[in-house]
Design a protein around this motif. Structure first.
Motif, PDB file in Angstrom:
ATOM      1  N   MET A  65      13.135 -10.260  -8.103  1.00  0.00           N
ATOM      2  CA  MET A  65      13.618  -9.651  -7.070  1.00  0.00           C
ATOM      3  C   MET A  65      14.749 -10.434  -6.252  1.00  0.00           C
ATOM      4  O   MET A  65      15.773  -9.865  -5.679  1.00  0.00           O
ATOM      5  CB  MET A  65      12.773  -9.175  -6.151  1.00  0.00           C
ATOM      6  CG  MET A  65      12.043  -8.043  -6.490  1.00  0.00           C
ATOM      7  SD  MET A  65      12.938  -6.432  -6.932  1.00  0.00           S
ATOM      8  CE  MET A  65      13.273  -5.865  -5.404  1.00  0.00           C
ATOM      9  N   SER A  66      14.466 -11.726  -6.073  1.00  0.00           N
ATOM     10  CA  SER A  66      15.340 -12.782  -5.162  1.00  0.00           C
ATOM     11  C   SER A  66      16.737 -12.704  -5.882  1.00  0.00           C
ATOM     12  O   SER A  66      17.625 -12.766  -5.042  1.00  0.00           O
ATOM     13  CB  SER A  66      14.979 -14.073  -5.229  1.00  0.00           C
ATOM     14  OG  SER A  66      14.895 -14.517  -6.547  1.00  0.00           O
ATOM     15  N   ARG A  67      16.882 -12.536  -7.326  1.00  0.00           N
ATOM     16  CA  ARG A  67      18.295 -12.388  -7.672  1.00  0.00           C
ATOM     17  C   ARG A  67      19.092 -11.381  -7.124  1.00  0.00           C
ATOM     18  O   ARG A  67      20.465 -11.152  -7.185  1.00  0.00           O
ATOM     19  CB  ARG A  67      18.467 -12.590  -9.392  1.00  0.00           C
ATOM     20  CG  ARG A  67      19.633 -12.604 -10.026  1.00  0.00           C
ATOM     21  CD  ARG A  67      20.463 -13.832  -9.743  1.00  0.00           C
ATOM     22  NE  ARG A  67      21.647 -13.711 -10.371  1.00  0.00           N
ATOM     23  CZ  ARG A  67      22.894 -13.968  -9.862  1.00  0.00           C
ATOM     24  NH1 ARG A  67      22.793 -13.687  -8.673  1.00  0.00           N
ATOM     25  NH2 ARG A  67      23.961 -13.836 -10.547  1.00  0.00           N
ATOM     26  N   LEU A  68      18.333 -10.229  -6.910  1.00  0.00           N
ATOM     27  CA  LEU A  68      19.098  -9.015  -6.386  1.00  0.00           C
ATOM     28  C   LEU A  68      19.049  -8.699  -5.132  1.00  0.00           C
ATOM     29  O   LEU A  68      19.320  -7.549  -4.704  1.00  0.00           O
ATOM     30  CB  LEU A  68      18.246  -7.961  -7.184  1.00  0.00           C
ATOM     31  CG  LEU A  68      18.185  -7.987  -8.906  1.00  0.00           C
ATOM     32  CD1 LEU A  68      17.382  -6.702  -9.303  1.00  0.00           C
ATOM     33  CD2 LEU A  68      19.489  -7.920  -9.425  1.00  0.00           C
ATOM     34  N   THR A  69      18.808  -9.816  -4.325  1.00  0.00           N
ATOM     35  CA  THR A  69      18.867  -9.446  -2.821  1.00  0.00           C
ATOM     36  C   THR A  69      20.294  -9.188  -2.375  1.00  0.00           C
ATOM     37  O   THR A  69      21.297  -9.595  -3.211  1.00  0.00           O
ATOM     38  CB  THR A  69      18.126 -10.615  -2.014  1.00  0.00           C
ATOM     39  OG1 THR A  69      19.011 -11.745  -2.329  1.00  0.00           O
ATOM     40  CG2 THR A  69      16.862 -10.932  -2.359  1.00  0.00           C
ATOM     41  N   VAL A  70      20.383  -8.787  -1.125  1.00  0.00           N
ATOM     42  CA  VAL A  70      21.660  -8.600  -0.520  1.00  0.00           C
ATOM     43  C   VAL A  70      22.585  -9.663  -0.580  1.00  0.00           C
ATOM     44  O   VAL A  70      23.977  -9.585  -0.958  1.00  0.00           O
ATOM     45  CB  VAL A  70      21.765  -8.004   0.771  1.00  0.00           C
ATOM     46  CG1 VAL A  70      23.212  -7.765   1.340  1.00  0.00           C
ATOM     47  CG2 VAL A  70      20.715  -6.743   0.968  1.00  0.00           C
TER      48      VAL A  70
ATOM     49  N   LEU B 259      22.856  -1.885 -11.471  1.00  0.00           N
ATOM     50  CA  LEU B 259      22.815  -2.014 -10.111  1.00  0.00           C
ATOM     51  C   LEU B 259      23.622  -0.499  -9.601  1.00  0.00           C
ATOM     52  O   LEU B 259      23.204   0.053  -8.776  1.00  0.00           O
ATOM     53  CB  LEU B 259      23.242  -3.220  -9.281  1.00  0.00           C
ATOM     54  CG  LEU B 259      22.245  -4.071  -9.274  1.00  0.00           C
ATOM     55  CD1 LEU B 259      22.848  -5.448  -8.673  1.00  0.00           C
ATOM     56  CD2 LEU B 259      20.937  -3.978  -8.529  1.00  0.00           C
ATOM     57  N   ARG B 260      24.412  -0.055 -10.037  1.00  0.00           N
ATOM     58  CA  ARG B 260      25.342   1.094  -9.454  1.00  0.00           C
ATOM     59  C   ARG B 260      24.564   2.243 -10.037  1.00  0.00           C
ATOM     60  O   ARG B 260      24.574   3.230  -9.239  1.00  0.00           O
ATOM     61  CB  ARG B 260      26.615   0.881 -10.164  1.00  0.00           C
ATOM     62  CG  ARG B 260      27.562   0.135  -9.552  1.00  0.00           C
ATOM     63  CD  ARG B 260      29.038   0.550  -9.630  1.00  0.00           C
ATOM     64  NE  ARG B 260      29.205   0.517 -11.117  1.00  0.00           N
ATOM     65  CZ  ARG B 260      29.780  -0.575 -11.700  1.00  0.00           C
ATOM     66  NH1 ARG B 260      29.956  -1.673 -11.093  1.00  0.00           N
ATOM     67  NH2 ARG B 260      30.204  -0.414 -12.820  1.00  0.00           N
ATOM     68  N   ARG B 261      24.135   2.241 -11.256  1.00  0.00           N
ATOM     69  CA  ARG B 261      23.333   3.227 -11.967  1.00  0.00           C
ATOM     70  C   ARG B 261      21.812   3.488 -11.431  1.00  0.00           C
ATOM     71  O   ARG B 261      21.361   4.624 -11.474  1.00  0.00           O
ATOM     72  CB  ARG B 261      23.425   3.341 -13.376  1.00  0.00           C
ATOM     73  CG  ARG B 261      25.077   3.425 -13.502  1.00  0.00           C
ATOM     74  CD  ARG B 261      24.918   3.455 -15.238  1.00  0.00           C
ATOM     75  NE  ARG B 261      23.955   2.509 -15.825  1.00  0.00           N
ATOM     76  CZ  ARG B 261      24.075   1.947 -16.933  1.00  0.00           C
ATOM     77  NH1 ARG B 261      25.048   2.460 -17.858  1.00  0.00           N
ATOM     78  NH2 ARG B 261      23.177   1.230 -17.410  1.00  0.00           N
ATOM     79  N   LYS B 262      20.977   2.438 -11.361  1.00  0.00           N
ATOM     80  CA  LYS B 262      19.579   2.505 -11.336  1.00  0.00           C
ATOM     81  C   LYS B 262      19.040   2.130 -10.164  1.00  0.00           C
ATOM     82  O   LYS B 262      19.600   1.267  -9.481  1.00  0.00           O
ATOM     83  CB  LYS B 262      19.014   1.652 -12.469  1.00  0.00           C
ATOM     84  CG  LYS B 262      19.457   2.088 -13.980  1.00  0.00           C
ATOM     85  CD  LYS B 262      19.161   3.347 -14.299  1.00  0.00           C
ATOM     86  CE  LYS B 262      19.608   3.796 -15.823  1.00  0.00           C
ATOM     87  NZ  LYS B 262      19.256   4.773 -16.376  1.00  0.00           N
ATOM     88  N   PRO B 263      17.727   2.472  -9.935  1.00  0.00           N
ATOM     89  CA  PRO B 263      16.959   2.017  -8.690  1.00  0.00           C
ATOM     90  C   PRO B 263      16.797   0.488  -8.935  1.00  0.00           C
ATOM     91  O   PRO B 263      16.644  -0.215  -9.641  1.00  0.00           O
ATOM     92  CB  PRO B 263      15.632   2.633  -8.766  1.00  0.00           C
ATOM     93  CG  PRO B 263      15.825   3.822  -9.503  1.00  0.00           C
ATOM     94  CD  PRO B 263      17.025   3.343 -10.482  1.00  0.00           C
ATOM     95  N   LEU B 264      16.761  -0.233  -7.641  1.00  0.00           N
ATOM     96  CA  LEU B 264      16.737  -1.599  -7.696  1.00  0.00           C
ATOM     97  C   LEU B 264      15.443  -2.267  -8.259  1.00  0.00           C
ATOM     98  O   LEU B 264      15.532  -3.412  -9.010  1.00  0.00           O
ATOM     99  CB  LEU B 264      16.749  -2.239  -5.936  1.00  0.00           C
ATOM    100  CG  LEU B 264      16.499  -3.797  -5.740  1.00  0.00           C
ATOM    101  CD1 LEU B 264      17.863  -4.357  -6.358  1.00  0.00           C
ATOM    102  CD2 LEU B 264      16.365  -3.902  -4.157  1.00  0.00           C
ATOM    103  N   MET B 265      14.500  -1.711  -7.987  1.00  0.00           N
ATOM    104  CA  MET B 265      13.067  -2.202  -8.939  1.00  0.00           C
ATOM    105  C   MET B 265      13.117  -1.973 -10.308  1.00  0.00           C
ATOM    106  O   MET B 265      12.665  -2.892 -11.117  1.00  0.00           O
ATOM    107  CB  MET B 265      11.745  -1.292  -8.251  1.00  0.00           C
ATOM    108  CG  MET B 265      10.646  -2.019  -8.555  1.00  0.00           C
ATOM    109  SD  MET B 265      10.649  -3.707  -7.931  1.00  0.00           S
ATOM    110  CE  MET B 265       8.990  -3.734  -7.132  1.00  0.00           C
ATOM    111  N   LEU B 266      13.756  -0.938 -11.093  1.00  0.00           N
ATOM    112  CA  LEU B 266      14.078  -0.714 -12.124  1.00  0.00           C
ATOM    113  C   LEU B 266      14.930  -1.902 -12.917  1.00  0.00           C
ATOM    114  O   LEU B 266      14.580  -2.519 -13.946  1.00  0.00           O
ATOM    115  CB  LEU B 266      14.523   0.511 -12.677  1.00  0.00           C
ATOM    116  CG  LEU B 266      14.512   0.947 -14.004  1.00  0.00           C
ATOM    117  CD1 LEU B 266      13.603   1.842 -14.456  1.00  0.00           C
ATOM    118  CD2 LEU B 266      15.752   1.441 -14.421  1.00  0.00           C
TER     119      LEU B 266
END
Length: 61
Positions: free
Chosen positions: A1-6, A22-29
């Motif tokens: 998750m750290s790679r995907l933070t704001v 990231l544009r198409r799917k939920p963050l957790m997925l």
């Protein structure tokens, strides 16, 4: 998750696999998909006993 933070999203290359996900799917997925992709790459490197080859550099060559 750290790679995907704001803050990390700014360093993700536009048009890359990760940016498109990231544009198409939920963050957790996306986090799970990224972990899966990394695990498969690590497994392949370990089983073939090879060094990592950056896909961007291989495609540019």
């Amino acid at each position: 998750m750290s790679r995907l933070t704001v803050l990390a999203r700014k360093s993700i290359v536009e048009g890359s696999w990760l940016a498109r996900m990231l544009r198409r799917k939920p963050l957790m997925l996306v986090a799970i998909a990224l972990a899966n992709k990394m695990a498969r790459a690590i497994w392949a490197i370990m089983t073939k006993k090879e060094d990592y080859r950056d896909p961007a550099r291989v495609a540019a060559a």
